[in-house]
Write a protein that holds these residues in place. Structure first.
Motif, PDB file in Angstrom:
ATOM      1  N   ALA A 104      44.155  31.609  33.996  1.00  0.00           N
ATOM      2  CA  ALA A 104      44.301  31.406  32.553  1.00  0.00           C
ATOM      3  C   ALA A 104      43.479  32.430  31.765  1.00  0.00           C
ATOM      4  CB  ALA A 104      43.875  29.986  32.185  1.00  0.00           C
ATOM      5  N   TYR A 105      42.271  32.707  32.227  1.00  0.00           N
ATOM      6  CA  TYR A 105      41.426  33.691  31.544  1.00  0.00           C
ATOM      7  C   TYR A 105      42.066  35.071  31.574  1.00  0.00           C
ATOM      8  CZ  TYR A 105      37.640  37.031  30.888  1.00  0.00           C
ATOM      9  OH  TYR A 105      36.881  38.090  30.476  1.00  0.00           O
ATOM     10  N   ASN A 106      42.608  35.472  32.702  1.00  0.00           N
ATOM     11  CA  ASN A 106      43.225  36.798  32.805  1.00  0.00           C
ATOM     12  C   ASN A 106      44.510  36.889  31.990  1.00  0.00           C
ATOM     13  OD1 ASN A 106      41.141  37.324  34.547  1.00  0.00           O
ATOM     14  ND2 ASN A 106      42.407  38.235  36.123  1.00  0.00           N
ATOM     15  N   VAL A 107      45.241  35.762  31.868  1.00  0.00           N
ATOM     16  CA  VAL A 107      46.441  35.771  31.022  1.00  0.00           C
ATOM     17  C   VAL A 107      46.046  36.000  29.564  1.00  0.00           C
ATOM     18  CG1 VAL A 107      48.299  34.337  30.108  1.00  0.00           C
ATOM     19  CG2 VAL A 107      47.852  34.371  32.565  1.00  0.00           C
ATOM     20  N   VAL A 108      44.980  35.320  29.109  1.00  0.00           N
ATOM     21  CA  VAL A 108      44.491  35.525  27.744  1.00  0.00           C
ATOM     22  C   VAL A 108      44.033  36.972  27.560  1.00  0.00           C
ATOM     23  CG1 VAL A 108      42.671  34.896  26.111  1.00  0.00           C
ATOM     24  CG2 VAL A 108      43.844  33.122  27.418  1.00  0.00           C
ATOM     25  N   LYS A 109      43.308  37.492  28.545  1.00  0.00           N
ATOM     26  CA  LYS A 109      42.814  38.864  28.471  1.00  0.00           C
ATOM     27  C   LYS A 109      43.962  39.867  28.384  1.00  0.00           C
ATOM     28  CE  LYS A 109      39.822  42.062  31.039  1.00  0.00           C
ATOM     29  NZ  LYS A 109      39.028  42.221  32.284  1.00  0.00           N
ATOM     30  N   ALA A 110      45.022  39.659  29.190  1.00  0.00           N
ATOM     31  CA  ALA A 110      46.174  40.558  29.166  1.00  0.00           C
ATOM     32  C   ALA A 110      46.919  40.453  27.840  1.00  0.00           C
ATOM     33  CB  ALA A 110      47.107  40.236  30.328  1.00  0.00           C
ATOM     34  N   SER A 111      47.038  39.241  27.316  1.00  0.00           N
ATOM     35  CA  SER A 111      47.731  39.063  26.036  1.00  0.00           C
ATOM     36  C   SER A 111      46.991  39.774  24.913  1.00  0.00           C
ATOM     37  CB  SER A 111      47.859  37.568  25.724  1.00  0.00           C
ATOM     38  OG  SER A 111      48.562  36.890  26.754  1.00  0.00           O
ATOM     39  N   VAL A 112      45.667  39.665  24.904  1.00  0.00           N
ATOM     40  CA  VAL A 112      44.876  40.340  23.872  1.00  0.00           C
ATOM     41  C   VAL A 112      45.030  41.852  23.982  1.00  0.00           C
ATOM     42  CG1 VAL A 112      42.522  40.791  23.094  1.00  0.00           C
ATOM     43  CG2 VAL A 112      43.215  38.476  23.655  1.00  0.00           C
ATOM     44  N   ALA A 113      44.964  42.381  25.201  1.00  0.00           N
ATOM     45  CA  ALA A 113      45.118  43.823  25.387  1.00  0.00           C
ATOM     46  C   ALA A 113      46.492  44.304  24.930  1.00  0.00           C
ATOM     47  CB  ALA A 113      44.885  44.188  26.851  1.00  0.00           C
ATOM     48  N   THR A 114      47.523  43.502  25.182  1.00  0.00           N
ATOM     49  CA  THR A 114      48.880  43.877  24.777  1.00  0.00           C
ATOM     50  C   THR A 114      49.020  43.913  23.262  1.00  0.00           C
ATOM     51  OG1 THR A 114      49.765  42.881  26.797  1.00  0.00           O
ATOM     52  CG2 THR A 114      51.289  43.264  24.977  1.00  0.00           C
ATOM     53  N   ILE A 115      48.513  42.875  22.603  1.00  0.00           N
ATOM     54  CA  ILE A 115      48.634  42.816  21.147  1.00  0.00           C
ATOM     55  C   ILE A 115      47.828  43.929  20.493  1.00  0.00           C
ATOM     56  CG2 ILE A 115      48.200  41.389  19.122  1.00  0.00           C
ATOM     57  CD1 ILE A 115      48.618  38.941  20.900  1.00  0.00           C
ATOM     58  N   GLU A 116      46.635  44.209  21.006  1.00  0.00           N
ATOM     59  CA  GLU A 116      45.822  45.288  20.430  1.00  0.00           C
ATOM     60  C   GLU A 116      46.493  46.642  20.624  1.00  0.00           C
ATOM     61  OE1 GLU A 116      42.003  44.941  22.200  1.00  0.00           O
ATOM     62  OE2 GLU A 116      41.291  43.434  20.762  1.00  0.00           O
ATOM     63  N   VAL A 137      38.825  36.318  17.319  1.00  0.00           N
ATOM     64  CA  VAL A 137      38.260  34.969  17.202  1.00  0.00           C
ATOM     65  C   VAL A 137      39.030  33.972  18.065  1.00  0.00           C
ATOM     66  CG1 VAL A 137      37.761  33.095  15.597  1.00  0.00           C
ATOM     67  CG2 VAL A 137      37.367  35.452  14.904  1.00  0.00           C
ATOM     68  N   LEU A 138      40.357  33.991  17.969  1.00  0.00           N
ATOM     69  CA  LEU A 138      41.153  33.021  18.728  1.00  0.00           C
ATOM     70  C   LEU A 138      41.030  33.243  20.231  1.00  0.00           C
ATOM     71  CD1 LEU A 138      44.361  32.860  16.497  1.00  0.00           C
ATOM     72  CD2 LEU A 138      42.467  31.242  16.606  1.00  0.00           C
ATOM     73  N   SER A 139      40.913  34.492  20.671  1.00  0.00           N
ATOM     74  CA  SER A 139      40.738  34.747  22.103  1.00  0.00           C
ATOM     75  C   SER A 139      39.397  34.214  22.592  1.00  0.00           C
ATOM     76  CB  SER A 139      40.857  36.236  22.398  1.00  0.00           C
ATOM     77  OG  SER A 139      39.806  36.962  21.768  1.00  0.00           O
ATOM     78  N   LYS A 140      38.358  34.318  21.758  1.00  0.00           N
ATOM     79  CA  LYS A 140      37.050  33.768  22.144  1.00  0.00           C
ATOM     80  C   LYS A 140      37.102  32.246  22.219  1.00  0.00           C
ATOM     81  CE  LYS A 140      34.136  37.562  20.515  1.00  0.00           C
ATOM     82  NZ  LYS A 140      35.232  38.513  20.355  1.00  0.00           N
ATOM     83  N   ILE A 141      37.837  31.629  21.284  1.00  0.00           N
ATOM     84  CA  ILE A 141      37.989  30.170  21.336  1.00  0.00           C
ATOM     85  C   ILE A 141      38.734  29.756  22.600  1.00  0.00           C
ATOM     86  CG2 ILE A 141      39.066  28.193  20.200  1.00  0.00           C
ATOM     87  CD1 ILE A 141      38.566  29.593  17.537  1.00  0.00           C
ATOM     88  N   ALA A 142      39.824  30.477  22.912  1.00  0.00           N
ATOM     89  CA  ALA A 142      40.585  30.160  24.119  1.00  0.00           C
ATOM     90  C   ALA A 142      39.739  30.365  25.375  1.00  0.00           C
ATOM     91  CB  ALA A 142      41.849  31.029  24.180  1.00  0.00           C
ATOM     92  N   THR A 143      38.967  31.448  25.414  1.00  0.00           N
ATOM     93  CA  THR A 143      38.099  31.699  26.573  1.00  0.00           C
ATOM     94  C   THR A 143      37.045  30.613  26.720  1.00  0.00           C
ATOM     95  OG1 THR A 143      38.418  34.090  26.314  1.00  0.00           O
ATOM     96  CG2 THR A 143      36.534  33.367  27.629  1.00  0.00           C
ATOM     97  N   PHE A 144      36.461  30.209  25.603  1.00  0.00           N
ATOM     98  CA  PHE A 144      35.452  29.143  25.627  1.00  0.00           C
ATOM     99  C   PHE A 144      36.058  27.839  26.150  1.00  0.00           C
ATOM    100  CE2 PHE A 144      33.398  25.552  23.449  1.00  0.00           C
ATOM    101  CZ  PHE A 144      32.101  25.715  23.892  1.00  0.00           C
ATOM    102  N   ALA A 145      37.275  27.501  25.681  1.00  0.00           N
ATOM    103  CA  ALA A 145      37.936  26.277  26.142  1.00  0.00           C
ATOM    104  C   ALA A 145      38.261  26.347  27.629  1.00  0.00           C
ATOM    105  CB  ALA A 145      39.207  26.039  25.322  1.00  0.00           C
ATOM    106  N   ILE A 146      38.719  27.508  28.096  1.00  0.00           N
ATOM    107  CA  ILE A 146      39.052  27.663  29.516  1.00  0.00           C
ATOM    108  C   ILE A 146      37.813  27.492  30.386  1.00  0.00           C
ATOM    109  CG2 ILE A 146      39.798  29.352  31.251  1.00  0.00           C
ATOM    110  CD1 ILE A 146      41.713  30.466  29.120  1.00  0.00           C
ATOM    111  N   VAL A 147      36.704  28.110  29.973  1.00  0.00           N
ATOM    112  CA  VAL A 147      35.466  28.005  30.755  1.00  0.00           C
ATOM    113  C   VAL A 147      34.977  26.564  30.814  1.00  0.00           C
ATOM    114  CG1 VAL A 147      33.045  28.684  30.813  1.00  0.00           C
ATOM    115  CG2 VAL A 147      34.788  30.391  30.331  1.00  0.00           C
ATOM    116  N   VAL A 148      34.980  25.879  29.659  1.00  0.00           N
ATOM    117  CA  VAL A 148      34.495  24.501  29.623  1.00  0.00           C
ATOM    118  C   VAL A 148      35.362  23.591  30.483  1.00  0.00           C
ATOM    119  CG1 VAL A 148      34.162  22.496  28.121  1.00  0.00           C
ATOM    120  CG2 VAL A 148      33.375  24.744  27.388  1.00  0.00           C
TER     121      VAL A 148
END
Length: 362
Positions: A104-116, A137-148
């Motif tokens: 899940a973390y890598n999917v978020v990371k790839a999505s952010v890289a694609t959009i940027e 901001v939203l990627s940090k929120i998603a990362t925080f939720a995934i980690v927790v």
């Protein structure tokens, strides 16, 4: 009576361990082969597409998917070999949520890289900053939720921790109050980060002024925002402060600003020639965008007058340079053409000094 059993058949035990090890190695080999075949097919499919989105996604999830294939293979093998299952199942309960969180973390990371990457082609800098801020901001929120969530699932796979969780649920009221009181600063920062992402009072790249210091917004974190000043100092400002207190955002809509240059001159100054020279210089300057240009006498005192020379430029940096060069030029012009307009401290003695006329005075 001896509680330990020494009548174990070591030959049988060694044989069972060897069989379990061979089954595990076979499962790993087959799983790795399946992973290579699957990703080989996916790579050929992505090569047919012109978009870079699928390439980034495959590249980021490659490692966690590989280990997930291996974990699935060992899990299936453990269903056949009981000895392997005895060792693997306790580990699998701990590893499964970790692998899911990794994916899940890598999917978020790839999505952010694609959009940027897509944002680089945008011509509107304001829209680009707006989208970058929301993504950050939203990627940090998603990362925080995934980690927790991942850590929670991993901990609850441990029987003793699960028992503690069950006991805490029995007294959920007191636990909620205690956790709410302890997590108040973190929740405030989380809510402030969400508000910044949705309402966008400032964005990455905006030029803001906080406590008298102006600078560019470099990062927007959940708990703080970093602002880089012109002299390369880094201001660390709590995120909630931008929502609770007033600050200046000089590039909220665009970077087109009008800035002043103030001249404090003697009341004897002839304003019309000064206005003509000011307009001539600014209109011929390459940084002037042609929007606003005016010279007004904004104050008049017994010993001085204040002239406000306002001008505009396309960007904040251009405006700063234009103001500095205009100020320097106008002072030079005044020294050469109206030196009497420059304020000097004078001491007027009507009729001369009294003691100067007395006998014996020097």
């Amino acid at each position: 009576m001896n509680p330990f059993r020494w009548d174990v058949d070591w030959n049988v035990l060694i044989y069972e361990i060897a069989v379990s090890a061979l089954v595990a190695l076979a499962a790993v080999a087959i799983s790795y082969l399946a992973y290579r075949i699957t990703f080989g097919l996916l790579k050929k499919i992505t090569q047919l597409s012109e978009s870079e989105t699928d390439d980034l996604l495959i590249q980021n999830i490659r490692s966690p998917i590989k280990w997930s294939f291996i974990a699935i293979g060992i899990t299936l093998a453990a269903q056949v070999d009981s000895g392997l299952g005895t060792v693997w199942e306790p580990l699998a309960q701990f590893l499964r949520p970790a692998l899911l969180g990794w994916i899940a973390y890598n999917v978020v990371k790839a999505s952010v890289a694609t959009i940027e990457a897509r944002l680089e082609s945008y011509d509107d800098p304001v829209a680009t900053r707006s989208r970058k801020t929301r993504i950050a901001v939203l990627s940090k929120i998603a990362t925080f939720a995934i980690v927790v969530i991942t850590i929670g699932l991993m901990l609850f796979s441990i029987p003793s921790v699960r028992a503690i969780g069950t006991t805490m649920l029995a007294s959920a009221g007191l636990a909620a109050l205690a956790i709410g009181a302890a997590a108040q600063p973190a929740l405030k920062s989380l809510i402030a980060g969400v508000q910044v992402a949705l309402t966008e009072p400032l964005r990455i790249g905006d030029l803001v002024k906080v406590d008298g210091d102006a600078g560019r917004v470099e990062e927007i974190k959940m708990g703080f925002i970093t602002v880089r000043t012109w002299d390369e100092r880094l201001l660390i400002v709590p995120t909630s402060r931008f929502l609770d207190e007033t600050f200046e955002n000089w590039s909220r809509v665009n970077e087109r600003l009008t800035g002043p240059v103030y001249l404090h001159l003697d009341p004897i100054a002839d304003v019309d020639p000064i206005r003509e020279e000011f307009e001539r210089f600014v209109k011929g300057h390459e940084l002037f965008d042609g929007r606003n240009l005016a010279l007004l006498m904004t104050e008049a005192y017994p010993e001085s007058v204040e002239l406000r020379l306002s001008m505009s430029a396309r960007t904040i940096g251009d405006l700063w340079t234009l103001r500095c060069e205009t100020r320097e030029h106008m002072l030079k012009w005044l020294r050469e053409h109206q030196p009497e307009a420059l304020i000097r401290h004078r001491l007027e003695l009507p009729g001369g000094h009294v003691k100067a006329g007395e006998p014996g005075a020097p």
